[in-house]
Design an enzyme around this catalytic site. Structure first.
Site, PDB file in Angstrom:
ATOM      1  N   ASP A   1      -3.433   0.808   2.030  1.00  0.00           N
ATOM      2  CA  ASP A   1      -2.719  -0.110   2.905  1.00  0.00           C
ATOM      3  C   ASP A   1      -2.476   0.588   4.240  1.00  0.00           C
ATOM      4  OD1 ASP A   1      -2.700  -1.441   0.465  1.00  0.00           O
ATOM      5  OD2 ASP A   1      -0.639  -2.159   0.688  1.00  0.00           O
TER       6      ASP A   1
ATOM      7  N   LYS B   1      -2.559  -7.988   5.466  1.00  0.00           N
ATOM      8  CA  LYS B   1      -1.215  -7.881   4.882  1.00  0.00           C
ATOM      9  C   LYS B   1      -0.198  -8.061   5.997  1.00  0.00           C
ATOM     10  CE  LYS B   1       1.623  -4.314   2.603  1.00  0.00           C
ATOM     11  NZ  LYS B   1       1.626  -2.962   1.974  1.00  0.00           N
TER      12      LYS B   1
ATOM     13  N   LYS C   1      -2.003 -10.543   1.686  1.00  0.00           N
ATOM     14  CA  LYS C   1      -0.860  -9.951   0.996  1.00  0.00           C
ATOM     15  C   LYS C   1       0.391 -10.043   1.860  1.00  0.00           C
ATOM     16  CE  LYS C   1       0.934  -5.547  -0.795  1.00  0.00           C
ATOM     17  NZ  LYS C   1       0.657  -4.116  -1.048  1.00  0.00           N
TER      18      LYS C   1
END
Lengths: 480, 331, 289
Positions: free
Chosen positions: B168, B231, B267
């Site tokens: 991430d 995300k 996400k």
């Protein structure tokens, strides 16, 4: 693709509503029998008869008008304006308290999704009473000329598409300005008006201030043509509007009309496309397209036509049609067999005239009146589906190349109620809004309503405004 | 494993910029071209986006639909701990919860991944061996991203080497807001290279981008650069995941797949604490991007406390009565 | 030198689209003074003249309604200026036609000129007085503005041939509408002169069209005309108003009903003659970042 995520039925409970087997007229604060042959009102989603409702004859209407006159002369007219306002505040509160009951009943009688009756119709109806309540003792500051006075008895005839909300649009300003009312709800949707009558009693509104006479066209005519009516307010079709305007010609009656529409929703190539598609869907499919200001003509710039149509079709594919009481329903039932026949007829004409019909794969319930969301492309301004009001979930798509062409096509209608503009360019919004001949222009939004905001048409969409300071003028003597 | 940074090392030859997928090959040709492309994306009307999510928020998800949604949501959780005080013990405890979220109910699905800082990725990997649960590590000088590119890439390689199979990363919001879009793009490309086989989630930190127009542009930028997921947030900036932001990102992945054929996941992370919030997100996925995104491969929740609320609701649905916090495990 | 100079008589014509045509029908009628003495022959407008006048008024509507309010105000003020230059002529015509003493005729002409000034000053205030920013319960900016209704047919008062005429015409123009006026049948001469004033002032062609003749004959054509947006029945001949209103209903026209009897035009008109020919347009726009 069928989703893994199938929403289970989520029906709103009907038990909150107690529908009586039969209803009388509401005259002079009492429920009384009507003299005409009673009407059956049905649930359009199931064709089940909900109740039997009285029909008011000329004599019944006369009794109602006399009650309204008495109430005007003796009670409501002389009352301190602040007290009139307090009654309206009471009514607003009662509508809020009984909101769920009204919402369920509205969806049962009208066929509209509970999400809309719950989140739009009923809260807005309460807001209209709340807003107008505040005006009752402030009319001297409304800027409508010195010493505004009520007209007297208002005869009001309302349509079936927003039964309670249209009642609120009519009754709230009439009462706030000191008039009394004889109101005729639509023959297919009388139930929330009769529940409203109960609210009037609950609020201890003096008898005769609000009278509700149910029935069909003849009852409406009796209200409009009654000699002792000072003011006529009508919302409905342009055809009936014409006959009402004829009927009041040469009388002293003040008239306001809120009639049909064929609104253009103009999408420019720089529009926020997802929101525009959402607005187009909202504009034509909310309330099954039974909306006078529905955006029934999509005018899309040629350069983004394919993209917008693809996006629109994808979005329409997610609409959920079915049980109006299911909280997840987006599209409910068509209000009546008669209206369904008209929608079918005009759609068939559209196809016969050469437009291309598109409908999503959509299973319709077996009983009840249903019509799937429908998009016509390749529509020319000469086609009937580009000119006639369908009053159903049917969108006609036309294209344009330049802003001038968009304006010309948008204005190329005998109606002038509303219009939509979708573009990111501010100066274009203002320029186009300025040139559209329509009473309400929604830019980068659609179908927004508010009691503070005047609503009403240009051209054959009617005259007079409802809402805001402007709406008061329709109920005041000598108001400019 | 340690990495020694050598400031005197000769700069590696700059490889030719990797082109995005067709039909967007030429949009990164120059700063001007990229800017023109990103600013040419349709705008987002904030009020319209908010009213759309408000309507979708009224969807009533009951009985069988709710049961499905609860299990789906649990299986999509990236169970996360990102604290300075994290320890191997804390991570092992989280991993245990990830494998058996509801110890009393073996039918309860396991979560999608455990998300930790890179130095603890190895602990997570060991604790999750053989479960199929992914190990996600935040990297690239998370959460601010304020470090040199060399440090960020080293951070990524380190996490991957420690056992993370999902990275991430955070984008350089400073560069993005200054309009240096190609810098942001190049960095994502470089991180993607450094990831090797690990999946790359690109954190936009939408709370710092502020406008939904920026969210759409950043989403496209990240997808063009090769991100496997986009995300919303680090969880360290408020607001974190919001429904309108998620709506715009879902529209972006939907449109990107329609144009390029490549599917990118989404996400939302941070701030999703209740089942109600999670279900609203699933409704959004279902009705905006489509059912094709309704799996842990394509949609994740970056969360910690959410899981317990999902478990309590799941227990309620199963047993028919309400439960309390002592009936689910503390993390 | 002989004082018996043969007068040059004026030929009275219609005023349509900025020009002075004869009636296409070729008809004229005799106009007399209040005592019945012949004054002139006036053009007797036909339904086709009315049709042409509507076409002209529609064509002029876009430009006139699109002009700035400041500009329209100046144009209307200019009408007053030019009328002032013809003061004596108007006095003479009003006195003869209405049978007024010269002082009362002068008062009527003065009031008529002042009425233009009054309405000239209104053009750029209507938006402030009749418009609004509406405080809706949501993230939207919502405003309402008054806009012209469009093409207005005006049946001018039968008795007050100048002051009455100006009192019904000027508000129509001030709001940005264009007009097709049927003048007083028996007292048309001040209207004809007003047409000359309008032609030599800055009022664009087609904005005002003046038809001399019989409202009873032309009125129904205008009332029924689908491209006329509103009709002022103030000067409708006795007994015609109800039928005209019925005809107007066919196209949902805005109708101003005639008063029971012709009012005292010297009274302050307020906004009562402006608002019937104004539409309220409401525009919504979201407010977001």
């Amino acid at each position: 693709m069928t989703s893994l995520f199938e929403y289970a039925p989520a029906p709103e409970s009907r038990s909150i509503v107690d529908v009586a087997p039969s209803y009388g007229l509401f005259v002079d604060g009492e429920f009384v029998d009507g003299s005409g042959t009673p009407l059956k009102t049905v649930n359009p989603a199931t064709e089940e008869v909900l109740s039997e409702v009285a029909t008011a004859t000329d004599a019944d209407v006369d009794r109602a008008v006399r009650a309204a006159r008495r109430a005007f002369t003796r009670v409501w007219g002389p009352m301190r304006p602040a007290d009139r306002g307090k009654y309206l505040f009471r009514i607003a509160r009662l509508l809020q308290e009984r909101a769920r009951e009204f919402a369920v009943l509205e969806s049962l009688d009208n066929g509209k999704p509970i999400r809309e009756s719950r989140d739009v119709d009923v809260p807005l109806a309460a807001a209209h009473f709340f807003y107008h309540a505040g005006w009752a003792d402030k009319l001297d500051w409304a800027g409508l000329g010195p010493g505004p006075r009520p007209l007297g008895v208002a005869g009001q005839v309302i349509p079936w598409n927003f039964p309670l909300l249209m009642l609120a649009w009519k009754v709230a300003p009439a009462l706030a300005t000191g008039n009394t009312v004889v109101l005729k709800p639509a023959e297919t949707t009388p139930l929330t008006a009769l529940l409203f009558a109960e609210v009037c009693r609950q609020a201890d509104l003096p008898p005769g201030v609000v009278n509700i006479v149910t029935g069909a066209g003849d009852t409406g005519r009796a209200v409009v043509e009654h000699e002792d009516v000072d003011k006529v307010a009508f919302t409905g079709s342009t055809e009936v509007g014409r006959s009402i305007a004829r009927a009041v010609a040469g009388t002293r009656k003040k008239l306001t009309l809120e009639l049909g529409g064929k609104a253009a929703n103009i999408v420019f190539d720089d529009a926020p496309i997802d929101q525009a598609v959402e607005g187009v869907v909202q504009g034509i499919f909310s309330n099954q397209g039974h909306v006078c200001c529905a955006g029934s003509r999509l005018l899309v710039q040629e350069s983004v036509h394919d993209e917008v149509i693809a996006s629109l079709q994808r979005r329409i594919g997610t609409l959920r049609l079915g049980d109006p009481l299911d909280k997840n329903t987006d599209i409910g039932a068509i209000n009546s067999a008669e209206q369904l026949a008209r929608i079918r007829e005009l759609s068939d004409v559209g196809e016969a005239e050469g437009a291309s019909r598109w409908q999503p794969a959509c299973e319709l319930p077996e009983r009840g009146y249903w019509f799937p969301p429908t998009v016509f492309t390749d529509v020319s301004p000469a086609h009937r589906i580009a000119r006639d009001e369908v009053f159903g979930p049917v969108l006609s798509v036309l294209t344009f190349r330049t802003p001038d062409e968009a304006v010309a096509k948008a204005n190329n209608t005998t109606y002038g109620l509303s219009a939509g503009i979708w573009t990111e360019k501010g100066s274009r919004i203002l320029a186009i809004a300025d040139r559209l001949r329509a009473g309400v222009v929604w830019a980068n939004t659609f179908n927004q309503f508010d009691p503070t905001s005047p609503f009403g048409g240009y051209k054959q969409s009617g005259y007079g405004r409802e809402g805001g300071r402007h709406g008061l003028a329709a109920y005041l003597e000598g108001a400019r | 494993m340690t990495h020694v940074l050598d400031p005197d090392a000769p700069a590696a030859a700059i490889p030719p910029r990797r082109e995005p997928l067709a039909p967007y090959r030429d949009v990164t040709r120059s700063d001007a071209a990229f800017r023109a492309f990103l600013h040419g994306l349709p705008g987002v009307d904030q009020v319209g986006a908010e009213s759309r999510v408000a309507v979708l928020g009224t969807r009533s998800i009951k009985t069988t639909a709710k049961a499905w949604a609860l299990d789906a949501a649990i299986s999509m959780v990236d169970l996360t701990t990102l604290e300075g005080s994290d320890t191997p013990g804390k991570v092992r405890s989280l991993a245990a919860k990830a494998r058996r979220p509801d110890p009393g109910d073996p039918s309860c699905p396991q979560v999608a991944a455990v998300c930790v800082y890179g130095d603890l990725a190895g602990v997570a990997r060991d604790a999750l061996q053989g479960t199929g649960i992914h190990v996600a590590a935040v990297a690239t000088a998370f959460p601010s991203g304020r470090a040199s590119r060399a440090v960020k890439l080293a951070d990524v390689r380190d996490a991957v080497a420690n056992g993370a199979d999902e990275i991430d990363m955070v984008i350089d919001r400073g560069a993005f807001l200054a309009g240096r879009y190609l810098d942001v793009y190049d960095e994502i490309v470089a991180v993607k290279d450094a990831c090797g086989d690990a999946h790359l989630k690109v954190i936009l930190e939408t709370g710092e981008l502020v406008t939904l127009d920026n969210v759409r542009r950043a989403s496209w930028l990240a997808m063009l650069a090769g991100g496997d997921f986009i995300k919303t947030s680090t969880g360290k900036v408020s607001p974190a995941a919001t429904l309108p932001v998620c709506l715009v990102m879902l529209e972006a992945v939907r449109d990107f797949r329609a144009a390029t054929g490549r599917q990118v996941g989404v996400k939302p992370a941070g701030g999703i604490r209740t089942t109600k919030d999670a279900i609203k997100h699933l409704v959004l996925v279902n009705e905006v991007a489509g059912p094709g995104w309704l799996s842990p491969d394509w949609f994740r929740f970056g969360a910690s406390s959410l899981l317990n609320d999902l478990l309590l609701q799941r227990q309620k649905l199963r047993t028919g009565h309400y439960s309390g916090p002592d009936h689910v495990s503390v993390d | 030198m002989s004082t018996d100079r043969l007068a040059v008589r004026k030929t009275y014509k219609l005023y349509v689209n900025g020009a002075f045509p004869r009636s296409e029908s070729g008809r004229t009628y005799a106009v007399t003074d209040a005592k019945g003495a012949f004054l002139a022959n006036a053009a007797w407008a036909s339904r086709k003249d009315a049709r042409d006048a509507v076409v002209a008024a529609r064509a002029a509507a876009g430009k006139w309604s699109g002009a700035t309010a400041y500009n329209r105000g100046q144009v209307l003020y200019r009408v007053a200026e030019v009328m002032e230059g013809r003061h004596a002529q108007f006095c003479e015509e009003v006195a003869a036609g209405e049978g007024l003493s010269s002082s009362r005729a002068r008062a009527a002409v003065d009031a008529a000129i002042d009425r233009w000034v009054w309405y000239a000053g209104w053009t750029d205030k209507l938006g402030a007085v009749l418009g609004a920013a509406n405080p809706v319960a949501g993230p939207y900016f919502d405003f309402s503005v008054p806009e012209p209704t469009g093409v207005v047919a005006v049946l001018a008062p039968q008795r007050s041939s100048l002051l009455g005429l100006v009192s019904v015409l000027a508000p129509v123009l001030a709001g940005g509408n264009t007009a097709v006026v049927v003048t007083s049948r028996t007292r048309p001469l001040p209207a004809v002169t007003l047409g000359e004033v309008l032609a030599t002032s800055d009022v664009p062609a087609g904005v005002v069209n003046l038809l001399t003749g019989d409202a009873e004959e032309i009125g129904p054509w205008l009332a029924e005309h689908d491209d006329v947006d509103a009709i002022d029945l103030t000067g409708a001949p006795a007994g015609c108003a109800m039928e005209l209103e019925r005809l107007a209903a066919g196209s949902i026209k805005r109708v101003v009903r005639p008063p029971a009897e012709e009012p005292d035009w010297s009274a302050d008109p307020g906004l009562t003659r402006l608002t019937p020919f104004l539409e309220t347009k409401t525009v919504w726009h979201p407010m977001g970042l």
